[in-house]
Design an enzyme around this catalytic site. Structure first.
Site, PDB file in Angstrom:
ATOM      1  N   GLY A  11      35.161  37.968  51.142  1.00 44.75           N
ATOM      2  CA  GLY A  11      36.620  37.860  51.036  1.00 44.75           C
ATOM      3  C   GLY A  11      37.238  39.242  51.189  1.00 44.75           C
ATOM      4  O   GLY A  11      36.758  40.074  51.962  1.00 44.75           O
ATOM      5  N   VAL A  13      37.384  41.978  49.134  1.00 44.69           N
ATOM      6  CA  VAL A  13      36.498  43.090  48.769  1.00 44.69           C
ATOM      7  C   VAL A  13      35.203  43.039  49.590  1.00 44.69           C
ATOM      8  O   VAL A  13      34.735  44.064  50.107  1.00 44.69           O
ATOM      9  CB  VAL A  13      36.190  43.028  47.248  1.00 44.69           C
ATOM     10  CG1 VAL A  13      35.077  43.980  46.876  1.00 44.69           C
ATOM     11  CG2 VAL A  13      37.445  43.328  46.436  1.00 44.69           C
ATOM     12  N   SER A  73      34.158  35.685  42.689  1.00 44.93           N
ATOM     13  CA  SER A  73      34.436  35.726  41.240  1.00 44.93           C
ATOM     14  C   SER A  73      33.943  34.408  40.644  1.00 44.93           C
ATOM     15  O   SER A  73      34.484  33.905  39.666  1.00 44.93           O
ATOM     16  CB  SER A  73      35.928  35.929  40.981  1.00 44.93           C
ATOM     17  OG  SER A  73      36.666  34.921  41.631  1.00 44.93           O
ATOM     18  N   LEU A 129      35.284  53.629  40.193  1.00 42.21           N
ATOM     19  CA  LEU A 129      35.183  54.771  39.259  1.00 42.21           C
ATOM     20  C   LEU A 129      33.848  54.738  38.517  1.00 42.21           C
ATOM     21  O   LEU A 129      33.372  53.666  38.146  1.00 42.21           O
ATOM     22  CB  LEU A 129      36.314  54.727  38.221  1.00 42.21           C
ATOM     23  CG  LEU A 129      37.746  54.842  38.725  1.00 42.21           C
ATOM     24  CD1 LEU A 129      38.717  54.714  37.550  1.00 42.21           C
ATOM     25  CD2 LEU A 129      37.957  56.162  39.445  1.00 42.21           C
ATOM     26  N   GLU A 187      43.536  39.650  40.523  1.00 42.22           N
ATOM     27  CA  GLU A 187      42.536  38.614  40.740  1.00 42.22           C
ATOM     28  C   GLU A 187      43.192  37.585  41.664  1.00 42.22           C
ATOM     29  O   GLU A 187      44.420  37.564  41.803  1.00 42.22           O
ATOM     30  CB  GLU A 187      42.160  37.970  39.396  1.00 42.22           C
ATOM     31  CG  GLU A 187      41.447  38.904  38.447  1.00 42.22           C
ATOM     32  CD  GLU A 187      40.188  39.517  39.062  1.00 42.22           C
ATOM     33  OE1 GLU A 187      39.266  38.772  39.396  1.00 42.22           O
ATOM     34  OE2 GLU A 187      40.137  40.749  39.230  1.00 42.22           O
ATOM     35  N   ASP A 198      40.872  39.477  32.241  1.00 42.03           N
ATOM     36  CA  ASP A 198      40.151  40.432  33.090  1.00 42.03           C
ATOM     37  C   ASP A 198      39.831  41.718  32.300  1.00 42.03           C
ATOM     38  O   ASP A 198      38.715  42.237  32.361  1.00 42.03           O
ATOM     39  CB  ASP A 198      40.996  40.739  34.339  1.00 42.03           C
ATOM     40  CG  ASP A 198      40.273  41.689  35.267  1.00 42.03           C
ATOM     41  OD1 ASP A 198      39.291  41.267  35.897  1.00 42.03           O
ATOM     42  OD2 ASP A 198      40.666  42.879  35.323  1.00 42.03           O
ATOM     43  N   LYS A 202      36.102  43.253  30.856  1.00 41.18           N
ATOM     44  CA  LYS A 202      35.645  44.646  31.002  1.00 41.18           C
ATOM     45  C   LYS A 202      35.275  45.237  29.639  1.00 41.18           C
ATOM     46  O   LYS A 202      34.280  45.965  29.521  1.00 41.18           O
ATOM     47  CB  LYS A 202      36.735  45.475  31.699  1.00 41.18           C
ATOM     48  CG  LYS A 202      36.920  45.045  33.158  1.00 41.18           C
ATOM     49  CD  LYS A 202      38.173  45.618  33.777  1.00 41.18           C
ATOM     50  CE  LYS A 202      38.324  45.135  35.208  1.00 41.18           C
ATOM     51  NZ  LYS A 202      39.648  45.367  35.787  1.00 41.18           N
TER      52      LYS A 202
HETATM   53  N1  LIG Z   1      40.402  43.319  44.060  1.00 39.03           N
HETATM   54  C1  LIG Z   1      39.975  44.327  43.288  1.00 39.03           C
HETATM   55  O1  LIG Z   1      40.602  45.388  43.194  1.00 39.03           O
HETATM   56  C2  LIG Z   1      38.724  44.186  42.510  1.00 39.03           C
HETATM   57  C3  LIG Z   1      37.978  43.028  42.555  1.00 39.03           C
HETATM   58  N2  LIG Z   1      36.850  42.912  41.827  1.00 39.03           N
HETATM   59  C4  LIG Z   1      36.075  41.684  41.901  1.00 39.03           C
HETATM   60  O2  LIG Z   1      35.642  41.486  43.242  1.00 39.03           O
HETATM   61  C5  LIG Z   1      35.355  40.108  43.434  1.00 39.03           C
HETATM   62  C6  LIG Z   1      35.964  39.654  44.761  1.00 39.03           C
HETATM   63  O3  LIG Z   1      37.363  39.746  44.695  1.00 39.03           O
HETATM   64  P1  LIG Z   1      38.242  39.442  46.008  1.00 39.03           P
HETATM   65  O4  LIG Z   1      37.536  39.921  47.224  1.00 39.03           O
HETATM   66  O5  LIG Z   1      39.593  39.953  45.705  1.00 39.03           O
HETATM   67  O6  LIG Z   1      38.266  37.831  46.034  1.00 39.03           O
HETATM   68  P2  LIG Z   1      38.558  36.867  47.286  1.00 39.03           P
HETATM   69  O7  LIG Z   1      39.120  35.630  46.700  1.00 39.03           O
HETATM   70  O8  LIG Z   1      39.280  37.586  48.369  1.00 39.03           O
HETATM   71  O9  LIG Z   1      37.087  36.560  47.864  1.00 39.03           O
HETATM   72  C7  LIG Z   1      36.182  35.743  47.200  1.00 39.03           C
HETATM   73  C8  LIG Z   1      35.124  35.291  48.193  1.00 39.03           C
HETATM   74  O10 LIG Z   1      34.155  34.544  47.467  1.00 39.03           O
HETATM   75  C9  LIG Z   1      33.893  33.330  48.158  1.00 39.03           C
HETATM   76  N3  LIG Z   1      33.438  32.343  47.188  1.00 39.03           N
HETATM   77  C10 LIG Z   1      34.090  31.829  46.121  1.00 39.03           C
HETATM   78  N4  LIG Z   1      33.306  30.941  45.465  1.00 39.03           N
HETATM   79  C11 LIG Z   1      32.129  30.916  46.125  1.00 39.03           C
HETATM   80  C12 LIG Z   1      30.913  30.228  45.933  1.00 39.03           C
HETATM   81  N5  LIG Z   1      30.744  29.378  44.913  1.00 39.03           N
HETATM   82  N6  LIG Z   1      29.903  30.426  46.808  1.00 39.03           N
HETATM   83  C13 LIG Z   1      30.050  31.278  47.856  1.00 39.03           C
HETATM   84  N7  LIG Z   1      31.189  31.977  48.087  1.00 39.03           N
HETATM   85  C14 LIG Z   1      32.215  31.796  47.235  1.00 39.03           C
HETATM   86  C15 LIG Z   1      35.207  32.982  48.797  1.00 39.03           C
HETATM   87  O11 LIG Z   1      34.978  32.068  49.836  1.00 39.03           O
HETATM   88  P3  LIG Z   1      36.007  30.854  50.147  1.00 39.03           P
HETATM   89  O12 LIG Z   1      37.083  31.486  50.950  1.00 39.03           O
HETATM   90  O13 LIG Z   1      35.175  29.872  50.906  1.00 39.03           O
HETATM   91  O14 LIG Z   1      36.448  30.333  48.810  1.00 39.03           O
HETATM   92  C16 LIG Z   1      35.629  34.378  49.298  1.00 39.03           C
HETATM   93  O15 LIG Z   1      34.943  34.690  50.491  1.00 39.03           O
HETATM   94  C17 LIG Z   1      35.894  39.385  42.188  1.00 39.03           C
HETATM   95  O16 LIG Z   1      34.821  39.117  41.308  1.00 39.03           O
HETATM   96  C18 LIG Z   1      36.839  40.424  41.560  1.00 39.03           C
HETATM   97  O17 LIG Z   1      36.959  40.289  40.172  1.00 39.03           O
HETATM   98  C19 LIG Z   1      36.364  43.930  41.049  1.00 39.03           C
HETATM   99  C20 LIG Z   1      37.023  45.127  40.988  1.00 39.03           C
HETATM  100  C21 LIG Z   1      38.284  45.334  41.690  1.00 39.03           C
HETATM  101  N1  LIG Z   2      42.272  42.498  39.041  1.00 36.51           N
HETATM  102  C1  LIG Z   2      41.481  43.598  38.614  1.00 36.51           C
HETATM  103  C2  LIG Z   2      40.617  44.028  39.754  1.00 36.51           C
HETATM  104  C3  LIG Z   2      39.504  44.858  39.316  1.00 36.51           C
HETATM  105  O1  LIG Z   2      38.683  44.513  38.475  1.00 36.51           O
HETATM  106  C4  LIG Z   2      42.371  44.754  38.189  1.00 36.51           C
HETATM  107  O2  LIG Z   2      43.563  44.650  38.422  1.00 36.51           O
HETATM  108  O3  LIG Z   2      41.871  45.721  37.616  1.00 36.51           O
HETATM  109 NA    NA Z   3      33.311  51.354  38.056  1.00 34.29          NA
END
Ligand SMILES: NC(=O)C1=CN([C@@H]2O[C@H](COP(=O)(O)OP(=O)(O)OC[C@H]3O[C@@H](n4cnc5c(N)ncnc54)[C@H](OP(=O)(O)O)[C@@H]3O)[C@@H](O)[C@H]2O)C=CC1
Ligand SMILES: N[C@@H](CC=O)C(=O)O
Ligand code: NA
Length: 338
Positions: A11, A13, A73, A129, A187, A198, A202
């Site tokens: 997705g 990230v 997530s 970080l 999120e 969230d 942490k």
């Molecule tokens: N955004 C940020 O700043 C930060 C994010 N994070 C963490 O990073 C992670 C990703 O966040 P983000 O990229 O924003 O989320 P997105 O919603 O953009 O991406 C999530 C991805 O996971 C896939 N997915 C969901 N459920 C499943 C499953 N059961 N099996 C396989 N694939 C699945 C989704 O596919 P589909 O489209 O098919 O649902 C999508 O490709 C999260 O855990 C978030 O907490 C951590 C630190 C900072």
């Molecule tokens: N939604 C979270 C993403 C990182 O964990 C945040 O805002 O810190």
């Molecule tokens: Na970190």
């Protein structure tokens, strides 16, 4: 040497991570993304089939050495971590496996220790970080953690840094939430940030890494999502949040009248951990934070004046950096310095 990488959840990230990996060039080390999987389809080499996590793991087992990167997530993907760690390394920004049931947390730790497979999750706290690595270094070298306090949410940092500032701000609360979502800090559902969950996850992760058996069930968590919008669907929530702008403006006005600002903080403390919206005097370091920065202060026996880590704590690129640096740690343990 070549290290294979398989990404679950390409997705926001996950895609940033894959792009960073594709740009990597090194004489001693080749990194190849050999498989990806979302909730519907997975690509294993050149074949595209319906998603099935057991088959995904099987494919990775047959293509060693391999790191699985869980960038979802998802609550269900994390239940597979002990199985993944039997033969594969794991890197993830997904907080669920480390902040949910303590049994799962212990199973993940044991699977990694018993099978000599690495399980790194730097990006679960403070995105890229160096928070988890710093904490592990402090604990493993024999320091004693007395307290960890900080602004752990990039989203809530951004929102309150914009909305609650000395001298005032002309932006509404709902507008800052919208901006945080557009910037990729939140999120997938911003209520998972605003409800404190969230940050609580942490705090639980840092507590457990420091040896405190914290749990989401017993932590005090302040939820700032208006009660009436807690059960609404995600788009209704975003549309109707502006109805509550006056409530947040009043809270902010009260803080500013006492020369303070509002900041949402988490605290790991053996005498009582908490997650809450608090007022901080204008002179406090939390009050002058900028953008989506996180600030985390480690108070320890060796650092009675805290060791402080500060910087961007959310966003796709910095989160992907945290995951990529974890992958490189694993690669270096195999290939030596690069
Ligand atoms: N955004 C940020 O700043 C930060 C994010 N994070 C963490 O990073 C992670 C990703 O966040 P983000 O990229 O924003 O989320 P997105 O919603 O953009 O991406 C999530 C991805 O996971 C896939 N997915 C969901 N459920 C499943 C499953 N059961 N099996 C396989 N694939 C699945 C989704 O596919 P589909 O489209 O098919 O649902 C999508 O490709 C999260 O855990 C978030 O907490 C951590 C630190 C900072
Ligand atoms: N939604 C979270 C993403 C990182 O964990 C945040 O805002 O810190
Ligand atoms: Na970190």
């Amino acid at each position: 040497m070549s290290l294979n990488i398989a990404v679950i959840g390409p997705g926001l990230v996950g895609s940033a991570f894959i792009n960073q990996v594709k740009q990597f060039q090194n004489k001693k080390l080749t990194l190849s993304v050999i498989a990806t999987m979302n909730s519907k389809k997975m690509t294993l080499g050149s074949s595209v089939v319906d998603s099935n996590i057991d088959k995904f793991i099987e494919y990775c087992n047959a293509n060693q050495p391999c790191v699985i990167v869980d960038s979802t997530s998802s609550e269900s993907v994390v239940t597979h971590y002990p199985k993944i760690l039997q033969k594969l390394h794991l890197v993830t920004p997904n907080k669920k496996g480390f902040s949910g049931s303590i049994d799962l947390f212990n199973q993940i730790k044991s699977a990694s220790l018993e099978n000599n497979t690495f399980c790194y999750h730097e990006a679960t706290v403070g995105a890229g970080l160096p928070i988890i690595s710093t904490l592990n270094d402090l604990v493993q070298t024999g320091d004693e953690i007395t307290k960890i306090e900080g602004i752990f949410s990039g989203t809530l940092s951004f929102i309150f840094n914009r909305f609650s500032q000395i001298g005032g701000s002309n932006v509404s609360f709902s507008q800052t939430v919208k901006e945080a979502k557009e910037l990729g800090y939140t999120e997938p559902d911003p209520r998972d940030d605003l409800n404190g969950l969230d940050v609580a996850r942490k705090v639980v992760i840092l507590g457990r890494v420091s040896g405190l058996p914290l749990s989401l069930d017993t932590l005090q968590i302040e939820n700032i999502v208006p009660k009436e919008l807690r059960e609404a669907d995600a788009s209704t929530f975003m549309e109707q949040l502006s109805n509550y702008d006056d409530y947040f403006s009043k809270l902010n006005k009260e803080a500013l009248e006492s020369k303070s600002v509002l900041r949402y903080v988490g605290c790991v403390d053996p005498n009582g951990s908490s997650v809450a919206l608090k007022k901080f005097d204008a002179s406090h370091p939390f009050a002058s934070l900028k953008g989506s920065d996180n600030i985390i202060a480690f108070y320890t026996k060796r650092f009675p004046n805290p060791l402080i880590v500060q910087g961007a704590g959310a966003g796709a690129e910095v989160t992907a950096f945290g995951m990529f640096s974890d992958v490189l740690k694993i690669a270096k343990s195999m290939v030596g310095p690069i």
